[in-house]
Scaffold this motif. Structure first.
Motif, PDB file in Angstrom:
ATOM      1  N   GLN A  89       0.623  -0.951   0.297  1.00  0.00           N
ATOM      2  CA  GLN A  89      -0.008  -0.421   0.450  1.00  0.00           C
ATOM      3  C   GLN A  89       0.710   1.288  -0.001  1.00  0.00           C
ATOM      4  O   GLN A  89       1.513   1.333   0.718  1.00  0.00           O
ATOM      5  N   THR A  90       1.076   2.148  -1.258  1.00  0.00           N
ATOM      6  CA  THR A  90       1.818   3.144  -1.288  1.00  0.00           C
ATOM      7  C   THR A  90       1.218   4.622  -0.455  1.00  0.00           C
ATOM      8  O   THR A  90      -0.107   4.498  -0.506  1.00  0.00           O
ATOM      9  N   MET A  91       1.927   5.278  -0.129  1.00  0.00           N
ATOM     10  CA  MET A  91       1.277   6.461   0.905  1.00  0.00           C
ATOM     11  C   MET A  91       1.494   7.540  -0.138  1.00  0.00           C
ATOM     12  O   MET A  91       3.013   7.555  -0.991  1.00  0.00           O
ATOM     13  N   MET A  92       0.440   8.764  -0.673  1.00  0.00           N
ATOM     14  CA  MET A  92       0.577   9.561  -0.962  1.00  0.00           C
ATOM     15  C   MET A  92      -0.409  10.867  -0.746  1.00  0.00           C
ATOM     16  O   MET A  92      -1.133  10.933   0.359  1.00  0.00           O
ATOM     17  N   LEU A  93       0.597  12.065  -0.720  1.00  0.00           N
ATOM     18  CA  LEU A  93       0.663  13.243  -0.543  1.00  0.00           C
ATOM     19  C   LEU A  93      -0.912  13.864  -1.557  1.00  0.00           C
ATOM     20  O   LEU A  93      -0.886  13.497  -2.822  1.00  0.00           O
ATOM     21  N   CYS A  94      -1.969  14.747  -1.334  1.00  0.00           N
ATOM     22  CA  CYS A  94      -3.324  14.963  -1.762  1.00  0.00           C
ATOM     23  C   CYS A  94      -3.520  16.075  -1.272  1.00  0.00           C
ATOM     24  O   CYS A  94      -3.537  16.516   0.524  1.00  0.00           O
ATOM     25  N   ALA A  95      -4.120  16.628  -1.893  1.00  0.00           N
ATOM     26  CA  ALA A  95      -4.940  18.180  -1.651  1.00  0.00           C
ATOM     27  C   ALA A  95      -5.927  18.203  -2.253  1.00  0.00           C
ATOM     28  O   ALA A  95      -6.297  18.014  -3.666  1.00  0.00           O
ATOM     29  N   SER A  96      -6.781  18.851  -2.260  1.00  0.00           N
ATOM     30  CA  SER A  96      -7.987  19.403  -2.871  1.00  0.00           C
ATOM     31  C   SER A  96      -7.783  20.963  -3.921  1.00  0.00           C
ATOM     32  O   SER A  96      -7.140  21.079  -3.407  1.00  0.00           O
ATOM     33  N   PRO A  97      -8.152  20.524  -5.375  1.00  0.00           N
ATOM     34  CA  PRO A  97      -8.168  21.882  -5.895  1.00  0.00           C
ATOM     35  C   PRO A  97      -8.562  23.241  -5.440  1.00  0.00           C
ATOM     36  O   PRO A  97      -7.523  23.932  -5.248  1.00  0.00           O
ATOM     37  N   HIS A 124      -2.225   4.734  -1.293  1.00  0.00           N
ATOM     38  CA  HIS A 124      -3.374   4.964  -2.971  1.00  0.00           C
ATOM     39  C   HIS A 124      -4.370   4.297  -3.258  1.00  0.00           C
ATOM     40  O   HIS A 124      -5.391   5.597  -3.604  1.00  0.00           O
ATOM     41  N   TRP A 125      -4.427   3.126  -2.813  1.00  0.00           N
ATOM     42  CA  TRP A 125      -5.797   2.775  -3.124  1.00  0.00           C
ATOM     43  C   TRP A 125      -7.040   3.473  -2.243  1.00  0.00           C
ATOM     44  O   TRP A 125      -8.443   3.280  -2.666  1.00  0.00           O
ATOM     45  N   VAL A 126      -7.137   4.513  -1.370  1.00  0.00           N
ATOM     46  CA  VAL A 126      -7.881   5.525  -0.080  1.00  0.00           C
ATOM     47  C   VAL A 126      -7.845   6.750  -0.567  1.00  0.00           C
ATOM     48  O   VAL A 126      -9.848   7.356  -1.639  1.00  0.00           O
ATOM     49  N   ILE A 127      -7.520   6.932  -2.322  1.00  0.00           N
ATOM     50  CA  ILE A 127      -8.055   8.114  -2.797  1.00  0.00           C
ATOM     51  C   ILE A 127      -7.960   7.986  -4.360  1.00  0.00           C
ATOM     52  O   ILE A 127      -8.419   9.244  -4.893  1.00  0.00           O
ATOM     53  N   MET A 128      -7.473   7.125  -5.085  1.00  0.00           N
ATOM     54  CA  MET A 128      -7.730   6.517  -6.323  1.00  0.00           C
ATOM     55  C   MET A 128      -8.712   7.341  -6.807  1.00  0.00           C
ATOM     56  O   MET A 128      -8.243   7.474  -8.201  1.00  0.00           O
ATOM     57  N   ARG A 129     -10.241   6.587  -6.466  1.00  0.00           N
ATOM     58  CA  ARG A 129     -11.341   7.381  -7.640  1.00  0.00           C
ATOM     59  C   ARG A 129     -11.393   8.952  -7.166  1.00  0.00           C
ATOM     60  O   ARG A 129     -11.979   9.543  -7.740  1.00  0.00           O
ATOM     61  N   ALA A 130     -10.439   9.497  -5.623  1.00  0.00           N
ATOM     62  CA  ALA A 130     -11.413  10.819  -6.161  1.00  0.00           C
ATOM     63  C   ALA A 130     -10.299  11.210  -7.070  1.00  0.00           C
ATOM     64  O   ALA A 130     -10.404  12.827  -7.596  1.00  0.00           O
ATOM     65  N   VAL A 148      -6.049  15.793  -5.369  1.00  0.00           N
ATOM     66  CA  VAL A 148      -4.878  16.586  -7.240  1.00  0.00           C
ATOM     67  C   VAL A 148      -3.426  15.176  -5.546  1.00  0.00           C
ATOM     68  O   VAL A 148      -3.322  15.468  -4.563  1.00  0.00           O
ATOM     69  N   ARG A 149      -2.929  14.788  -6.597  1.00  0.00           N
ATOM     70  CA  ARG A 149      -1.336  14.017  -5.178  1.00  0.00           C
ATOM     71  C   ARG A 149      -0.661  15.556  -5.554  1.00  0.00           C
ATOM     72  O   ARG A 149      -0.440  15.929  -6.803  1.00  0.00           O
TER      73      ARG A 149
END
Length: 310
Positions: A170-178, A249-255, A262-263
């Motif tokens: 499970q790869t960790m990623m940073l993300c935020a909304s536009p 990534h699996w948590v946020i990939m749909r978003a 945004v990644r």
């Protein structure tokens, strides 16, 4: 000498109720496992005690525990039930059709989003297969609780009597909304994150920090305003523009696919958290177990949303 005619279904049901009561620690717990009423379990065990002519339990209004005879009988009964289960597996192994009940335990969120859909599709393709899925973030004793298969996140313990197969990481990623990025800017380096609002995951008073490559050298310049113990709620907070989140990534990939998140800093990669399948080691794995394992391993890259390595 007793003949096999003495071993009636009622006799076996009494043994099953007795073993379930010991394993569950109460008649009520056994009733829940066997999908019976508490009185039905008590009657079966009462008939068993009458037939044997011994007391199997010391019972009071507040507790119950095995007698010496009960402890001896329990050890023999568990061996008999294990042998019966293995005999059934040997017979069913002659057929390659997945059939019978398959009990699977899995973590809540990844189970709902990634594992359950795969198993439900498998059951749909094999009408004789029955599924019982339990969603829990606690590590359950498979043998004691009677589960055929478990999905485990994180490092595995070296537990005798269990086999395992890797599903992936499970790869960790940073993300935020536009909207958040439009208001506060898009970080270009890890050190830029120190000036941003960081949405954190925490449970039972423990704050789970981001992986080191994603954490500024001197940490965030402010205490986290939002600490949540639910991944889906963390996604909601990020989508509402409340800060930057670090999630699998699996948590946020749909978003991300929908454009609601945004990644950020995609060049940063961290070691992923391993995900495994675990099951009791048997000489003859049943077709239902083999089918579930093979199907989940085949589906792993898609269900985890594994990003490209390049």
């Amino acid at each position: 000498m007793r003949t096999n005619e003495t071993y009636t279904p009622d006799r076996l049901s009494g043994i099953s109720a007795f073993v379930a009561a010991v394993d569950a620690g109460s008649f009520a717990g056994a009733a829940e496992r066997l999908h019976l009423t508490r009185s039905a379990v008590a009657k079966r065990i009462g008939r068993l005690e009458a037939r044997l002519g011994v007391r199997l339990f010391h019972r009071t209004t507040r507790s119950q525990h095995l007698t010496g005879e009960g402890q001896t009988f329990y050890q023999r009964c568990t061996k008999v039930l294990t042998e019966l289960s293995e005999a059934e597996d040997e017979l069913s192994a002659g057929s390659q059709t997945p059939m019978g009940k398959l009990r699977v335990t899995m973590p809540v969120h990844i189970g709902r989003q990634c594992i359950a859909p795969v198993l439900l599709a498998l059951a749909k393709a094999h009408p004789q297969l029955r599924l019982e899925m339990a969603f829990s973030d606690s590590r359950i004793d498979l043998v004691e609780e009677g589960y055929d298969l478990a999905v485990r996140s994180g490092r595995l313990d070296d537990t005798p009597g269990l086999k395992a197969r890797a599903l992936g990481e499970q790869t960790m990623m940073l993300c935020a909304s536009p909207a958040y990025l439009a208001a506060y800017g898009t970080p270009q380096t890890v050190d830029d994150l120190a000036a941003h609002e960081c949405l954190m995951y925490g449970r039972a008073g423990n704050l789970y920090r981001w992986p080191t490559p994603m954490m500024p050298a001197d940490g965030p310049h402010r205490l986290p305003r939002f600490i949540l113990d639910d991944l889906i709620a963390l996604v909601d907070a990020a989508e509402q523009g409340l800060g930057i989140a670090c999630m699998p990534h699996w948590v946020i990939m749909r978003a991300i696919a929908d454009g609601t998140l945004v990644r950020l800093l995609p060049q940063i990669r961290t070691p992923g958290t391993p995900l495994h399948l675990v099951w009791p080691d048997t000489r003859h794995p049943s077709p239902k177990l083999r089918a579930a394992i093979d199907t989940l391993v085949s589906a792993a890259p898609a269900l985890l949303g594994m990003p490209p390595t390049a």
